[in-house]
Design a protein around this motif. Structure first.
Motif, PDB file in Angstrom:
ATOM      1  N   ARG A  70       0.703  -1.101   0.238  1.00 22.86           N
ATOM      2  CA  ARG A  70       0.127   0.042  -0.092  1.00 22.86           C
ATOM      3  C   ARG A  70       0.836   1.234   0.222  1.00 22.86           C
ATOM      4  O   ARG A  70       0.323   2.394  -0.380  1.00 22.86           O
ATOM      5  CB  ARG A  70      -1.098  -0.043   1.244  1.00 22.86           C
ATOM      6  CG  ARG A  70      -2.007  -1.098   1.184  1.00 22.86           C
ATOM      7  CD  ARG A  70      -2.657  -1.224   2.484  1.00 22.86           C
ATOM      8  NE  ARG A  70      -3.139   0.055   3.005  1.00 22.86           N
ATOM      9  CZ  ARG A  70      -3.500   0.178   4.351  1.00 22.86           C
ATOM     10  NH1 ARG A  70      -3.355  -0.771   5.186  1.00 22.86           N
ATOM     11  NH2 ARG A  70      -3.835   1.391   5.011  1.00 22.86           N
ATOM     12  N   CYS A  71       2.018   1.059   0.509  1.00 26.74           N
ATOM     13  CA  CYS A  71       3.116   2.299   0.557  1.00 26.74           C
ATOM     14  C   CYS A  71       3.725   2.458  -0.920  1.00 26.74           C
ATOM     15  O   CYS A  71       4.716   3.308  -1.103  1.00 26.74           O
ATOM     16  CB  CYS A  71       4.078   2.252   1.591  1.00 26.74           C
ATOM     17  SG  CYS A  71       3.373   1.905   3.115  1.00 26.74           S
ATOM     18  N   ALA A 103       1.405   7.544   2.162  1.00 26.66           N
ATOM     19  CA  ALA A 103       0.793   6.190   2.584  1.00 26.66           C
ATOM     20  C   ALA A 103       1.464   5.810   4.000  1.00 26.66           C
ATOM     21  O   ALA A 103       0.928   5.067   4.897  1.00 26.66           O
ATOM     22  CB  ALA A 103       1.371   5.244   1.459  1.00 26.66           C
ATOM     23  N   LEU A 104       2.692   6.162   4.314  1.00 21.97           N
ATOM     24  CA  LEU A 104       3.575   5.859   5.640  1.00 21.97           C
ATOM     25  C   LEU A 104       2.499   6.364   6.590  1.00 21.97           C
ATOM     26  O   LEU A 104       2.588   5.658   7.631  1.00 21.97           O
ATOM     27  CB  LEU A 104       4.899   6.242   5.289  1.00 21.97           C
ATOM     28  CG  LEU A 104       5.864   5.401   4.534  1.00 21.97           C
ATOM     29  CD1 LEU A 104       7.245   5.860   4.459  1.00 21.97           C
ATOM     30  CD2 LEU A 104       5.848   3.959   4.937  1.00 21.97           C
ATOM     31  N   ALA A 106       8.946   2.150   5.447  1.00 25.42           N
ATOM     32  CA  ALA A 106       7.730   1.283   5.418  1.00 25.42           C
ATOM     33  C   ALA A 106       7.665   0.243   6.691  1.00 25.42           C
ATOM     34  O   ALA A 106       6.625   0.076   7.363  1.00 25.42           O
ATOM     35  CB  ALA A 106       7.414   0.813   4.072  1.00 25.42           C
ATOM     36  N   LEU A 118      -0.466   4.498   7.115  1.00 32.19           N
ATOM     37  CA  LEU A 118       0.014   2.989   7.828  1.00 32.19           C
ATOM     38  C   LEU A 118       0.253   3.357   9.348  1.00 32.19           C
ATOM     39  O   LEU A 118       0.114   2.606  10.217  1.00 32.19           O
ATOM     40  CB  LEU A 118       1.164   2.550   7.214  1.00 32.19           C
ATOM     41  CG  LEU A 118       1.392   1.009   7.468  1.00 32.19           C
ATOM     42  CD1 LEU A 118       0.231   0.247   7.069  1.00 32.19           C
ATOM     43  CD2 LEU A 118       2.828   0.582   6.881  1.00 32.19           C
ATOM     44  N   ALA A 178       6.209   8.331  -0.971  1.00 30.69           N
ATOM     45  CA  ALA A 178       5.527   7.201  -0.181  1.00 30.69           C
ATOM     46  C   ALA A 178       5.144   7.711   1.306  1.00 30.69           C
ATOM     47  O   ALA A 178       4.601   7.216   2.064  1.00 30.69           O
ATOM     48  CB  ALA A 178       6.312   6.174   0.204  1.00 30.69           C
TER      49      ALA A 178
END
Length: 965
Positions: free
Chosen positions: A572-573, A664-665, A616, A668, A661
């Motif tokens: 997803r990242c 996204a990170l 990540a 998360l 990224a």
């Protein structure tokens, strides 16, 4: 002169239209395509030769003058101004200036183009006030000056407005008429008389931060200038004042009604105290700048005590010692505020997190100096409330509460007779020791000791966080007499000096004081040791999960597809196709809870995603269980405590590379499921009941190094799935040990990851070398089937592949040598030392080009053997079995005898035998060059593949005890 920022120049070139300036001067412009044309005003133009390009805001004359450029060049040509003057005109109203200008080109203008900031008929103090107002407006629009205040921790809007701080950037002269004009001569002569302009016409404070000094009526009586740069040419002063004697007292309005004040050496130091919330502060003009006006003002305002906050250097010490006797006869007590050596107030404030709290501590421990004036009971300089302190870049924390500040004690000289003070009842009682529950304040480290008729008070123990020194402020009182000094109790010379002076002042025998110091030294050492141990002891951080967080984390950990979910979350990242790297990195993070964790080095080309992958994975770990550095020296880890990194992940990487990224990170991290799941993982012991069945080659140099990595990878997989396994317990020597067991699925996943990470691909071989390897594999396989031999027992000479392939001896020797160097083939010495024979270690893997590790156990074969056990060690039909004799996997180092039988995938090692009991069935085939074990010498690499044994329960108990420690 202040430098004009490039952004400001670009803004003027972009926003001020040249066409508007040209039309304001009477130039008629007509469209000509994308341009405008007209008659050039800078020469006698009869045909339109001036071309203006509005899209680029540029102009050019195609006629006689051949001039052109930007809007700044236009103003310079039209008004006859310098570059800097033209910029100032553009900053105001360039169109109005152009409309008022005469037609044609002006070579050099002597008419002021900008309004003058001062009035010709104003009084002297009004002229100073008008100049201060102009400098103040200049500072608020100057990034250079504001940046200087930022670096000094003084960029406070309240501070700048309250003291009308300004900046002189040489633009004042642009707003004055030239000297050859009557008005210009009068204004410039007036400013020169006041000291604002020099005889050359330059500004006196050019390039300096300007601080006005006001009298009690609010009139400007003095100006102080501090140049922004410290790299001026030699001889250029950094501190500037108006010509003539120094006048005024800085911040005099705030001193009225204050019994105690702070006196700094420089005005910037006083501004530092003010912005930290200490408003009762003033400054002398340097170490020799305490004027008669200062003294008269202190007397007139009734100041009772002055805390001298001069610089902590030799000059500042001498100035403070000279000033205290000067103030004492006037009834003003003095105390010395001591900064760390070599620092002043501003430099010290930049080194601490909260200047307000740090200054409060220093004020509470200020050392009295000078003769004792008539006794008084002054009020202390109180800690400023939080509402009075504006946040500055030097302070990232709010000011501390008022209850944390110790009240300053009355002024006492270093060795004063206190009989009159005691009689007057002016001596405050000794402060009570703080309760254990109270927050530590400046006096929390005080130590009071009574030895006979002598009372000792020790301060400053909290500053000694090293065993190399024990520097304290020591006070001893005997009756009405007192002696106070600062010394290092570890320095014999300083102790001797203290004993000598105290014995004289207190009328005691030196031997008595020597004994007292010995007792104090031992007591202070004990307190110091407790303090250092408490500081070095790690403070455990316990994070309590909510019920919802715990349920979500357990749902993740008990998911049968846990590994797939980890890969999907990392994908997803934006890290797609990194399945192996993701799992290996994640398992390395999980192994931090083992006694022997894995270490991972991520290598790739630049901008290939190394940092993105690492970030990540780090986003899945709790913040308190990871330690991240962008760089680290070879010695840095030696300065960490023994348990600072226990069960924590240490990550070292570059800071850049994850911008794409980043979002996204953050998502998360915000979900937090993986972080909560990591908190639920316990550092349990891992037992591998299949240890006897595992195989890993140790006859190759590289695989011997990878052996422990392979075993730790299996243990990390079992630890990650601990919530999907029954938790088993065993009592050993009265201690209960908890552990989880490895399953065949863990071994299968570890094998797959080991093949991809630790393995080698056949694609690395040269084509002919790879072809020879395939031919050797076919030859050995056919011979084994024909003669009913295991591959490990078959030997061949160099002649055999030459006969089979038809290659020359040179070709066989060359490519066989490459296979030997890469450890696909093992060399043995032949019969009676004559020649060599070879063993093929390669077992046919990797034909599709995928990487592989030779010699790993075949999990499916092992599973099949469990379903049809023919060995008493295996029990049950579901793949579970108990190791014989209660043995478990312990230390994972390879164990082997001198000549153990070699283990192949799927085969279970038999019992060990000594060299003299190990025989290989002799084969009569001439193709097999293997000789009887008694006749053959040792191989060049005599290390057979290892059969991994398990450790005993005692090893397991020892490991459990280590984990608890």
């Amino acid at each position: 002169m202040g430098r004009i920022p490039p952004d400001e120049l670009e803004r003027l070139k972009r926003e001020v239209a040249i066409a508007a300036l040209a039309e304001a001067r009477g130039v008629v412009l007509t469209p000509h395509g994308a341009d405008l044309i007209g008659r050039c005003p800078f020469h006698d133009d009869h045909e339109p030769s001036l071309v203006i390009t509005p899209a680029k805001n540029l102009w050019h004359c195609l006629g006689a003058c051949q001039r052109g450029g930007s809007v700044i060049d236009w103003v310079m040509q039209a008004e006859g101004l310098s570059f800097r003057h033209a910029v100032e005109v553009l900053r105001t109203d360039a169109v109005a200036v152009a409309a008022a200008s005469p037609p044609g080109r002006v070579k050099r203008s002597t008419v002021a183009r900008l309004p003058a900031p001062i009035a010709r008929e104003a009084a002297d103090h009004e002229v100073l006030q008008q100049v201060v107002a102009y400098y103040h407006a200049t500072l608020t629009a100057s990034p250079e000056a504001l940046g200087y205040l930022e670096r000094r921790g003084l960029r406070s809007a309240e501070l700048i407005d309250h003291f009308q701080l300004g900046f002189a950037n040489r633009t004042l002269g642009y707003r004055l008429p030239a000297r050859n004009r009557q008005t210009g001569a009068a204004l410039r002569g007036r400013l020169e008389q006041l000291g604002l302009l020099r005889a050359s016409g330059h500004e006196h404070f050019n390039g300096a931060l300007v601080v006005p000094i006001l009298d009690e009526a609010g009139h400007v009586v003095e100006l102080y200038g501090r140049r922004l740069t410290d790299h001026a040419r030699p001889g250029v002063p950094r501190h500037l004042y108006l010509p003539g004697p120094l006048r005024g007292v800085f911040n005099v309005q705030a001193l009225a009604g204050a019994p105690e004040i702070i006196l700094c050496e420089a005005l910037l130091d006083a501004l530092t105290f003010w912005v930290a919330g200490y408003r009762q502060v003033t400054a002398s003009y340097g170490i020799e700048g305490f004027t008669a006006e200062h003294l008269a003002t202190l007397q007139r305002l009734g100041i009772e005590r002055v805390v001298i906050a001069y610089d902590a250097d030799a000059a500042g010490d001498r100035a403070a010692e000279a000033l205290a006797p000067e103030l004492a006869p006037h009834g003003i007590a003095c105390a010395r505020l001591v900064f760390p050596r070599g620092l002043d107030a501003n430099a010290y404030a930049l080194t601490v997190r909260s200047p307000a709290e740090a200054f409060g501590t220093l004020l509470a421990t200020a050392v009295p100096i000078g003769p004792s004036p008539p006794p008084r009971r002054p009020r202390s300089i109180a800690q400023p409330p939080a509402s009075d302190v504006e946040a500055t870049p030097a302070s990232s924390l709010p000011p501390p509460p008022r209850e944390h500040v110790t009240v300053m004690e009355p002024t006492l000289s270093l060795a004063a007779d206190l009989s009159n003070v005691a009689a007057a009842g002016a001596v405050a009682p000794a402060p009570e020791a703080p309760s254990p529950a109270a927050p530590p304040g400046p006096g929390a480290d005080d130590l009071s000791v009574a030895l006979g008729d002598r009372e000792y008070r020790v301060r400053g123990l909290g500053r000694n966080l090293s065993y190399d020194s024990l520097k304290v402020t020591l006070r001893v009182a005997r009756g009405a007499r007192l002696y106070l000094d600062t010394l290092d109790l570890y320095a014999a010379r300083q102790r001797a000096g203290f004993v000598r002076q105290a014995a004289e002042e207190l009328e005691l025998a030196p031997e008595v004081l020597k004994g007292d110091l010995a007792t104090l030294l031992l007591t202070c050492e004990q307190r110091q040791d407790q303090r250092i141990r408490a500081t070095l002891t790690p403070k455990p951080k316990t994070v309590e999960l909510t019920d919802a967080e715990r349920v979500a984390a357990l749902e993740l950990l008990t998911d049968p597809h846990l590994l797939d979910r980890i890969v999907a979350d990392v994908a997803r990242c934006g890290l797609v196709g990194e399945t192996t790297n993701t799992l290996v990195g994640y398992l390395a993070a999980v192994s931090r809870k083992l006694d022997e964790p894995l270490a991972v080095l991520i290598q790739s080309a630049s901008a290939a995603g190394k940092t993105a992958l690492m970030d990540a994975l780090l986003a899945m770990l709790p913040a308190d269980e990871r330690v991240t550095y962008s760089a680290i020296t070879s010695q840095a880890l030696f300065y960490l405590g023994e348990t600072d990194l226990a069960h924590k992940l240490l990550a070292i990487a570059e800071d850049e590379g994850v911008s794409r990224a980043g979002y996204a990170l953050k998502l998360l991290q915000s979900e937090g499921v993986h972080q909560d799941a990591q908190r639920l993982l316990r550092p349990l012991l891992v037992v591998n009941p299949y240890a006897r069945a595992l195989t890993f080659r140790d006859d190759r140099t590289r695989t011997r190094r990878d052996h422990l990595k392979y075993l730790t990878l299996i243990r990390a997989l079992a630890l990650l799935h601990q919530h999907q396994r029954p938790l088993k317990r065993i009592v050993h020597h009265g201690e209960r040990v908890e552990y989880v067991e490895v399953t065949l699925e863990d071994i299968a996943v570890a094998n797959r990851l080991a093949h991809e990470v630790l393995g080698r691909s056949l694609d690395e071989l040269a084509p002919q070398t790879r072809r020879l390897l395939g031919l050797l594999d076919a030859m050995v396989r056919e011979a084994g089937e024909r003669q009913a031999l295991a591959r490990a027992t078959y030997r061949f000479t160099r002649r055999a592949p030459a006969v089979r392939t038809g290659w020359s001896d040179f070709q066989v020797r060359t490519h066989l040598g490459r296979l030997i160097s890469l450890e696909y083939v093992l060399v043995h010495r032949g019969s009676r030392g004559q020649g060599f024979v070879y063993e093929l270690l390669y077992d046919g893997q990797g034909q599709d080009g995928e990487p592989f590790v030779m010699g790993l156990v075949d999990v499916e074969g092992l599973r099949a053997s469990l379903r049809h056990p023919d060995d008493g060690n295996f029990e049950g039909a579901n793949g579970d079995f108990e190791p014989p004799n209660g043995e478990f996997e312990g230390q994972s180092s390879p164990q082997r005898g001198a000549s153990e039988p070699r283990v192949r995938g799927g085969e279970i090692a038999g019992d060990r035998r000594d060299d003299e009991d190990f025989h290989v069935a002799k084969c009569d085939s001439p193709e097999n060059a293997h000789l009887d074990g008694h006749e053959s010498a040792e191989s060049y690499v005599p290390a057979p593949r290892s059969c991994i044994d398990a450790s005993s329960v005692s090893s397991l108990a020892a490991e459990a005890a280590e984990v608890r420690r």
